[in-house]
Write a protein that holds these residues in place. Sequence first.
Motif, PDB file in Angstrom:
ATOM      1  N   GLU A   3      32.817  -9.478  -4.738  1.00 53.09           N
ATOM      2  CA  GLU A   3      32.875  -8.629  -3.548  1.00 53.09           C
ATOM      3  C   GLU A   3      33.189  -9.450  -2.311  1.00 53.09           C
ATOM      4  N   THR A   4      32.572 -10.643  -2.219  1.00 50.91           N
ATOM      5  CA  THR A   4      32.820 -11.493  -1.057  1.00 50.91           C
ATOM      6  C   THR A   4      34.273 -11.929  -0.995  1.00 50.91           C
ATOM      7  N   ALA A   5      34.825 -12.310  -2.151  1.00 52.75           N
ATOM      8  CA  ALA A   5      36.231 -12.733  -2.187  1.00 52.75           C
ATOM      9  C   ALA A   5      37.157 -11.584  -1.830  1.00 52.75           C
ATOM     10  N   GLN A   6      36.810 -10.358  -2.315  1.00 54.40           N
ATOM     11  CA  GLN A   6      37.624  -9.195  -1.984  1.00 54.40           C
ATOM     12  C   GLN A   6      37.582  -8.895  -0.490  1.00 54.40           C
ATOM     13  N   GLU A   7      36.376  -9.014   0.090  1.00 56.00           N
ATOM     14  CA  GLU A   7      36.263  -8.772   1.529  1.00 56.00           C
ATOM     15  C   GLU A   7      37.057  -9.800   2.307  1.00 56.00           C
ATOM     16  N   GLN A   8      36.933 -11.059   1.876  1.00 55.50           N
ATOM     17  CA  GLN A   8      37.654 -12.117   2.579  1.00 55.50           C
ATOM     18  C   GLN A   8      39.159 -11.868   2.519  1.00 55.50           C
ATOM     19  N   LYS A   9      39.679 -11.506   1.348  1.00 50.64           N
ATOM     20  CA  LYS A   9      41.116 -11.256   1.210  1.00 50.64           C
ATOM     21  C   LYS A   9      41.536 -10.057   2.051  1.00 50.64           C
ATOM     22  N   ALA A  10      40.663  -9.034   2.110  1.00 56.43           N
ATOM     23  CA  ALA A  10      41.000  -7.839   2.874  1.00 56.43           C
ATOM     24  C   ALA A  10      41.036  -8.108   4.361  1.00 56.43           C
ATOM     25  N   HIS A  11      40.183  -9.047   4.825  1.00 52.88           N
ATOM     26  CA  HIS A  11      40.089  -9.298   6.258  1.00 52.88           C
ATOM     27  C   HIS A  11      41.049 -10.371   6.734  1.00 52.88           C
ATOM     28  N   GLU A  12      41.590 -11.150   5.833  1.00 51.60           N
ATOM     29  CA  GLU A  12      42.512 -12.203   6.245  1.00 51.60           C
ATOM     30  C   GLU A  12      43.797 -11.584   6.780  1.00 51.60           C
ATOM     31  N   LEU A  13      44.284 -12.147   7.906  1.00 53.86           N
ATOM     32  CA  LEU A  13      45.524 -11.677   8.513  1.00 53.86           C
ATOM     33  C   LEU A  13      46.542 -12.784   8.485  1.00 53.86           C
ATOM     34  N   PRO A  14      47.759 -12.513   8.014  1.00 51.73           N
ATOM     35  CA  PRO A  14      48.802 -13.524   8.091  1.00 51.73           C
ATOM     36  C   PRO A  14      49.064 -13.887   9.543  1.00 51.73           C
ATOM     37  N   ALA A  15      49.519 -15.116   9.758  1.00 49.67           N
ATOM     38  CA  ALA A  15      49.705 -15.621  11.110  1.00 49.67           C
ATOM     39  C   ALA A  15      50.726 -14.812  11.891  1.00 49.67           C
ATOM     40  N   ALA A  80      17.108 -17.135  10.465  1.00 50.14           N
ATOM     41  CA  ALA A  80      17.225 -16.665   9.081  1.00 50.14           C
ATOM     42  C   ALA A  80      18.518 -15.868   8.885  1.00 50.14           C
ATOM     43  N   TYR A  81      18.899 -15.088   9.889  1.00 48.64           N
ATOM     44  CA  TYR A  81      20.125 -14.297   9.774  1.00 48.64           C
ATOM     45  C   TYR A  81      21.345 -15.194   9.558  1.00 48.64           C
ATOM     46  N   ALA A  82      21.392 -16.295  10.320  1.00 44.70           N
ATOM     47  CA  ALA A  82      22.524 -17.215  10.185  1.00 44.70           C
ATOM     48  C   ALA A  82      22.560 -17.841   8.796  1.00 44.70           C
ATOM     49  N   ARG A  83      21.391 -18.176   8.263  1.00 43.10           N
ATOM     50  CA  ARG A  83      21.353 -18.847   6.966  1.00 43.10           C
ATOM     51  C   ARG A  83      21.578 -17.876   5.807  1.00 43.10           C
ATOM     52  N   ILE A  90      31.057 -19.711   7.809  1.00 41.02           N
ATOM     53  CA  ILE A  90      31.816 -18.548   8.261  1.00 41.02           C
ATOM     54  C   ILE A  90      33.243 -18.628   7.731  1.00 41.02           C
ATOM     55  N   ASN A  91      33.736 -17.500   7.222  1.00 47.45           N
ATOM     56  CA  ASN A  91      35.118 -17.439   6.754  1.00 47.45           C
ATOM     57  C   ASN A  91      35.756 -16.141   7.231  1.00 47.45           C
ATOM     58  N   ALA A  92      37.020 -15.951   6.843  1.00 42.30           N
ATOM     59  CA  ALA A  92      37.761 -14.778   7.298  1.00 42.30           C
ATOM     60  C   ALA A  92      37.184 -13.473   6.760  1.00 42.30           C
ATOM     61  N   GLY A  93      36.365 -13.536   5.708  1.00 48.28           N
ATOM     62  CA  GLY A  93      35.819 -12.322   5.124  1.00 48.28           C
ATOM     63  C   GLY A  93      34.495 -11.882   5.704  1.00 48.28           C
ATOM     64  N   ASN A  94      33.750 -12.805   6.328  1.00 48.52           N
ATOM     65  CA  ASN A  94      32.410 -12.428   6.798  1.00 48.52           C
ATOM     66  C   ASN A  94      32.206 -12.578   8.300  1.00 48.52           C
ATOM     67  N   TYR A  95      33.201 -13.078   9.008  1.00 47.96           N
ATOM     68  CA  TYR A  95      32.951 -13.373  10.422  1.00 47.96           C
ATOM     69  C   TYR A  95      32.739 -12.113  11.249  1.00 47.96           C
ATOM     70  N   ARG A  96      33.422 -11.002  10.916  1.00 43.35           N
ATOM     71  CA  ARG A  96      33.241  -9.776  11.696  1.00 43.35           C
ATOM     72  C   ARG A  96      31.815  -9.236  11.545  1.00 43.35           C
ATOM     73  N   ARG A  97      31.313  -9.194  10.310  1.00 36.97           N
ATOM     74  CA  ARG A  97      29.943  -8.719  10.087  1.00 36.97           C
ATOM     75  C   ARG A  97      28.925  -9.640  10.737  1.00 36.97           C
ATOM     76  N   TYR A  98      29.213 -10.934  10.685  1.00 36.94           N
ATOM     77  CA  TYR A  98      28.284 -11.900  11.292  1.00 36.94           C
ATOM     78  C   TYR A  98      28.195 -11.682  12.799  1.00 36.94           C
ATOM     79  N   LEU A  99      29.335 -11.529  13.459  1.00 37.53           N
ATOM     80  CA  LEU A  99      29.326 -11.327  14.906  1.00 37.53           C
ATOM     81  C   LEU A  99      28.661 -10.003  15.275  1.00 37.53           C
ATOM     82  N   ALA A 100      28.949  -8.952  14.511  1.00 34.84           N
ATOM     83  CA  ALA A 100      28.336  -7.654  14.801  1.00 34.84           C
ATOM     84  C   ALA A 100      26.817  -7.723  14.658  1.00 34.84           C
TER      85      ALA A 100
END
Length: 592
Positions: A3-15, A80-83, A90-100
């Motif tokens: 699921e994490t890999a799928q999210e990361q691929k879905a959130h990655e944007l080409p340059a 604890a939230y950060a860990r 942080i990667n392209a798949g989880n950074y949006r959820r982390y910031l929110a």
Amino acid sequence: MSETAQEQKAHELPAWEPGAELHEVHLGQARLLHARTGQSCLIVSGVTLYLAALIGLTGDLPFAAIWLAATGTMIAVVYAYARLMAPDGINAGNYRRYLAGHTVISALTGLVWAGLASAFLDPDSVLNMFIAVNMVFSITVGGVMPSAEYRPTFVSLATATLLPFSGYWLLSVEGPLRLIGIGLLIYYAFGLLVSAQAEVQTIASLAAERTRKLTQRLQEKNRIIERASASKSRFLAATSHDMSQPLQAQGFFIRAIRRTLDRPDQVELLDKIEAAWRSQQQLLQALVETARLDSGAIIARIRPFALDEVLQGLRAEFADLAHAKSIELIVARTTIAVNSDTLLVTRILRNLLSNAIKFTPPGGQVELHCTRSDDGLLVEVSDDGPGVTAAERERIFEEYVQLQPGQAGNERGLGLGLTIVHQLARKLNVELRFASTPGEGTRAGIVLPLADAAPAPQAGARPDAIDGSPLVLLVEDEPAVREGLTILLTDWGCRVIAAGSGAEAMELLSWADAEPNLLIVDKRLAGGEDGLDTIQAVRSEVVAEIPAVLLTGDIYQFEAVTGMERITVLPKPADPTQLHSLLREALERPRA
């Protein structure tokens, strides 16, 4: 896929996609925020202990304990939230959820601190009021530092802290001290401005770091491209040298044997052999010449010359080809002289003529003519072939582009002819003109500068005879090439001293009763010997700048040539017509 890999691929944007820049900025901000979580928690922990000590001075120890428990819980939640949210970073798949999530936790933290400060506020105690104001000041000022990486987290913290507490202050405090509540609102607005400036600096820092990394990647790719280009150039240099040797010998032998044939069927057979040889020679020469142009190895030698000699030579060269295709070839006569490089101009016009004849259908017409203008002399090739569209005109001068294959016959090339024309025109610094209309034909030409006068035409017993029986020193290590070139030079009326190496040339020269009028030397001789060294040695021996022709299959620029006078580089496989023109040109110049 997890699921994490799928999210990361879905959130990655080409340059190259819209929003990619903002994506990169937010990803960088999230990484900074995550990396500095531990440091920010330590800072806020120190602030809470300081405020707990102040609360203890009032004697309200139970509230001090509540304060430590509540603020300590929020600090633990942030850490604890950060860990837990991003244990691997942080990667392209989880950074949006982390910031929110971090923004929500910051807002909750602000509400907790505002609530505690409001509960501790006592309008009758100046010390309590001071401590309450310190509570909201400390968390918001401290929040500027850990939250500067991502402004929405500070905005949520400051808004949840200052607005509720300011409202409560204005409602609870009477008299002049009520102005402190207004001051808190002013401080809130000032904090928003400061946080905006802090975010700008963070974004600028991220952009600079990204630029640095992109520059490093670009430099590395450039190094890879340069290595690949150098490898390609070395391969072409070695291959062209080895392939040009047999082609070179064949060309000289074909030209030499032609004068010995008297039967029409023999001449016809030799014509077919020569046509096949010329096709191979042109393919190899196109590859080598393109590489030589890219490497800067071709030098333009500008001088006045009679253009008619070039035009009539091209007429003779293409007459049989045009006749075989039932194409009417018209070449204008002219008495005008131009100032340019004879060989390069001939090469440009040869490619334009070849292209026009190739794509003109049987029964068509190809014309080579000149038109004087204020800019100079337009030398143009026109045809009534199929023409090209506007879209094709955008691509026609690119490498390896072949338009309308097979429409005008079975001739096939590499699509380099017009590319070479474009590059040679730039080398000569002349204007290249091209116009075409589908169904009506094409016009292509160059604008050459006019010369004041042309050299006097050469007269002789035969069109290809060289006057004065000049003595030519030939140094060529390939026996077949040496023999074929010797026969050809002799047929042109030259006396020839043929040698296979520089040492042999010096020995034979010592027995000659006159010094050479011209040197023809191969660049790469056997045993690693360099033809340039041979030319220098011969010139030193006779103490004269003897004109020289350097035959080479190399594509590199020879730095030594620029420091040595009267050396003409002729790439292999050399056309006998080109060599003949070079010989006459070199022998016409007065010797230094």
